[in-house]
Design an enzyme around this catalytic site. Structure first.
Site, PDB file in Angstrom:
ATOM      1  N   LYS A 128       2.324  -3.169  -6.104  1.00 16.14           N
ATOM      2  CA  LYS A 128       1.545  -3.274  -7.344  1.00 16.14           C
ATOM      3  C   LYS A 128       2.070  -4.432  -8.197  1.00 16.14           C
ATOM      4  O   LYS A 128       1.297  -5.144  -8.842  1.00 16.14           O
ATOM      5  CB  LYS A 128       1.627  -1.960  -8.145  1.00 16.14           C
ATOM      6  CG  LYS A 128       1.178  -0.724  -7.410  1.00 16.14           C
ATOM      7  CD  LYS A 128      -0.331  -0.602  -7.403  1.00 16.14           C
ATOM      8  CE  LYS A 128      -0.796   0.737  -6.845  1.00 16.14           C
ATOM      9  NZ  LYS A 128      -0.240   1.150  -5.556  1.00 16.14           N
ATOM     10  N   CYS A 243      -0.456   8.732  -4.009  1.00 19.82           N
ATOM     11  CA  CYS A 243      -1.022   8.736  -2.659  1.00 19.82           C
ATOM     12  C   CYS A 243      -1.056  10.170  -2.142  1.00 19.82           C
ATOM     13  O   CYS A 243      -0.877  10.416  -0.953  1.00 19.82           O
ATOM     14  CB  CYS A 243      -0.277   7.795  -1.725  1.00 19.82           C
ATOM     15  SG  CYS A 243       1.458   8.124  -1.577  1.00 19.82           S
TER      16      CYS A 243
END
Ligand code: SAM
Length: 311
Positions: A128, A243
């Protein structure tokens, strides 16, 4: 692969969930590989991005764009990235396509032409953070934090290879950021989670999954968010993702942010062809949703992103 029955029954009724399709995609063994290229280093005129070794050179025509990001591509096969000098030079980053949805939250939730102070609070190994650096203006600041000491070196290496000067790496527990009151325009929390979205990639993760772990992860996620929120300026943007497929770690956390912390959900525009499923104010990436004729692969990792503005 035997998926935990308790997980399967907990997913029933969630938007976009289809048990037989979900099971089939897990049994298929199909792996989806995607990369995000570094606009500072990627020269599309080369026509070849990933060399791997001579046999595995990938012409640009082997790359298919990930539709929700400007620099992401699905690739036909998985070359030996570790033998590729471009990989080590930071010309691209191997990343799940669903993770690249961060770009939509940043584009639609902020003004990327302005200087922004951004905290990536759970940053290692840097997927990210490298993406944020490609999106932010050069006069913005990215603070990439990783609490686990053993994971900080890989984060630092990946960010240094990416080649931007406007970033610092820290190694702190999230609670220390509460003293930086109202400092950040954007906080990204890609939270540690129970990891059901990783089952296709790592079968061993199935044995580690339990309902009790989901509950512990949800409690930890709320603790991390509570610690970080004082550092977000009024009107700032929080982007939350996991996730995990479990609603306890996703929709329930969003609900808690809205009701306990007076956060306002910022809806994102998505193209129905992407197969991204809105759910409880966030967005789910189910592995069994097709993307239309141009995209024969599916993002497999469920991702939920909450851009939210404190009231
Ligand atoms: N954002 C990263 C990326 O895109 O490459 C992946 C982050 S991973 C999903 C979650 C991270 O949270 C891990 O690096 C883990 O070490 C870190 N973490 C674990 N426990 C934590 C805690 N209590 N507070 C903050 N971060 C934690």
């Amino acid at each position: 692969m035997e998926l935990p029955l308790a997980l399967l029954s907990s997913l029933k009724g969630l938007p976009g969930y289809d048990e037989s399709a979900f099971l089939a995609v897990h049994q298929s063994g199909e792996q989806v590989t995607s990369v995000r290229v570094n606009p500072l280093k990627w020269n599309s005129a080369n026509g070849i991005m990933i060399t791997g070794d001579d046999e595995q050179s990938l012409p640009e025509t082997a790359l298919r764009p990930v539709p929700w990001t400007s620099n992401g591509y699905y690739i036909d096969k998985r070359p030996s990235f570790t033998f590729d000098p471009f990989f080590h030079a930071g010309a691209y980053y191997v990343q799940e396509a669903s993770s690249m949805f961060l770009e939509q939250a940043m584009m639609q939730g902020t003004d990327l032409t302005k200087p922004l102070r951004v905290l990536d609070a759970c940053a290692a190994p840097g997927g990210k953070s490298t993406h944020l650096l490609s999106l932010l203006s050069p006069d913005s600041l990215l603070v990439s934090n990783e609490v686990i000491k053993a994971r900080v070196n890989i984060l630092r290496d990946n960010l240094s290879k990416w080649g931007h000067a406007n970033q610092v790496v820290t190694q702190s527990d999230p609670r220390f950021f509460s003293t930086l009151e109202n400092y950040f325009d954007v906080i990204v929390v890609d939270a540690p989670c129970s990891g059901s979205g990783l089952f296709r990639k790592d079968e061993d993760a199935v044995a580690e999954w339990s309902e009790q772990h989901v509950i512990l992860c949800a409690q930890r996620q709320q603790r991390i968010l509570s610690d970080l929120l004082p550092a977000l300026r009024p009107g700032g943007l929080l982007i939350y993702s996991t996730c995990s497929y479990s609603s306890e770690e996703d929709e329930s956390v969003l609900h808690w942010l809205e009701h306990e912390h007076e956060m306002r959900i910022v809806p994102l525009k998505t193209d129905p062809a992407w197969g991204v499923i809105p759910s409880g104010g966030g967005y789910r990436f189910w592995p069994h949703h097709t993307k239309g004729k141009d995209y024969s692969w599916l993002p497999w990792k469920k991702q939920q992103i909450l851009p939210a503005i404190p009231g």
